[in-house]
Design an enzyme around this catalytic site. Structure first.
Site, PDB file in Angstrom:
ATOM      1  N   GLU A 221       0.887  -1.251  -0.045  1.00 11.26           N
ATOM      2  CA  GLU A 221       0.059   0.070   0.017  1.00 11.26           C
ATOM      3  C   GLU A 221       0.837   1.374  -0.030  1.00 11.26           C
ATOM      4  O   GLU A 221       0.488   2.195  -0.778  1.00 11.26           O
ATOM      5  CB  GLU A 221      -0.735   0.157   1.449  1.00 11.26           C
ATOM      6  CG  GLU A 221      -1.718  -1.159   1.166  1.00 11.26           C
ATOM      7  CD  GLU A 221      -1.459  -2.228   2.045  1.00 11.26           C
ATOM      8  OE1 GLU A 221      -0.138  -2.743   1.899  1.00 11.26           O
ATOM      9  OE2 GLU A 221      -2.178  -2.930   2.811  1.00 11.26           O
TER      10      GLU A 221
ATOM     11  N   CYS B 190      -2.096  -3.000   7.219  1.00 13.21           N
ATOM     12  CA  CYS B 190      -1.576  -2.885   8.540  1.00 13.21           C
ATOM     13  C   CYS B 190      -1.836  -1.386   9.132  1.00 13.21           C
ATOM     14  O   CYS B 190      -2.056  -0.526   8.411  1.00 13.21           O
ATOM     15  CB  CYS B 190      -0.004  -3.086   8.634  1.00 13.21           C
ATOM     16  SG  CYS B 190       1.039  -1.946   7.891  1.00 13.21           S
TER      17      CYS B 190
HETATM   18  N1  THU Z   1       2.110  -6.368   4.222  1.00 10.06           N
HETATM   19  C1  THU Z   1       1.667  -5.492   3.210  1.00 10.06           C
HETATM   20  O1  THU Z   1       2.156  -5.495   2.162  1.00 10.06           O
HETATM   21  N2  THU Z   1       0.508  -4.658   3.513  1.00 10.06           N
HETATM   22  C2  THU Z   1      -0.030  -4.913   4.762  1.00 10.06           C
HETATM   23  O2  THU Z   1      -0.817  -3.990   4.888  1.00 10.06           O
HETATM   24  C3  THU Z   1       0.238  -6.008   5.594  1.00 10.06           C
HETATM   25  C4  THU Z   1       1.544  -6.454   5.560  1.00 10.06           C
HETATM   26  C5  THU Z   1       3.434  -7.081   3.710  1.00 10.06           C
HETATM   27  C6  THU Z   1       4.545  -6.755   4.591  1.00 10.06           C
HETATM   28  C7  THU Z   1       5.458  -8.105   4.578  1.00 10.06           C
HETATM   29  O3  THU Z   1       6.002  -7.947   3.431  1.00 10.06           O
HETATM   30  C8  THU Z   1       4.222  -9.170   4.649  1.00 10.06           C
HETATM   31  O4  THU Z   1       3.117  -8.443   4.120  1.00 10.06           O
HETATM   32  C9  THU Z   1       4.001  -9.862   5.721  1.00 10.06           C
HETATM   33  O5  THU Z   1       3.913  -8.870   6.895  1.00 10.06           O
END
Ligand code: THU
Length: 137
Positions: free
Chosen positions: A61, A90
Site C-alpha cells: 500500500e 496494517c
Molecule cells: N504487508 C503489506 O504489504 N501490507 C499490509 O498492509 C500488511 C503486510 C506485507 C509486509 C510483509 O512483506 C508481508 O506483508 C508480511 O507481513
C-alpha cells in the site's frame, strides 16, 4: 465522496492483482498487491518489497501511495489491496492513507481470485484518526 463505478472498482482490483505478482516476499511468502486511483485519474500500483534486514522492507500500500504522491498527486481517491486471503492493511499503511485521502475514501480488499471480500472507507478502517487538520495544516 468518490463513488466508484463497477468498472473503476474492477480496474483497481485488476491492477492490484497484477502488482501482487511483482511482490518480493521471500521471507514471509505473503504477496501483497495494491493499487490507488489518484487525483490525476491515473492508477498507481505497488507490491510489498521485503529485505534480508527485515525492517527495511515496505508494504504494498505504501509503495503504491508513495508512487502516486511522488508523481505530484496529493490525494488518493480509492485504494484496492489484493492478498491470498483478502487481508487487511496494517496500521502504518492506514495512517499513510489517511494523510492523503478523504475520510470517506473507498477501501476495497480482494482475494487472489479477484473476489471483493470487504469494502469500507478510510474512516471505517481507521476511526477517530489523527491527521493534518489536528496540526491545523
Ligand atoms: N504487508 C503489506 O504489504 N501490507 C499490509 O498492509 C500488511 C503486510 C506485507 C509486509 C510483509 O512483506 C508481508 O506483508 C508480511 O507481513
Amino acid at each position: 465522496m468518490t463513488v466508484l463505478t463497477n468498472e473503476q472498482k474492477n480496474s483497481l482490483v485488476d491492477a492490484a492483482h497484477r502488482y501482487q505478482k511483482h511482490a518480493y516476499s521471500p521471507y514471509s511468502h505473503y504477496a501483497v498487491g495494491s493499487a490507488v486511483l489518484a487525483e490525476d485519474g491515473q492508477i498507481y500500483g505497488g507490491a510489498n518489497i521485503e529485505n534480508s534486514a527485515y525492517p527495511s522492507g515496505l508494504c504494498a500500500e505504501r509503495v503504491a501511495i508513495f508512487k502516486a504522491i511522488s508523481e505530484g498527486n496529493r490525494q488518493i481517491k480509492a485504494i484496492a489491496v489484493v492478498t491470498s486471503n483478502a487481508g487487511s492493511p496494517c496500521g502504518a499503511c492506514r495512517q499513510v492513507m489517511r494523510e492523503f485521502s478523504a475520510l470517506d475514501m473507498p477501501v476495497i480488499l480482494a482475494d487472489e481470485q479477484g473476489n471483493i471480500a470487504f469494502e469500507s472507507t478510510m474512516d471505517g478502517i481507521l476511526p477517530r484518526s489523527f491527521g493534518p487538520e489536528d496540526l491545523q495544516i
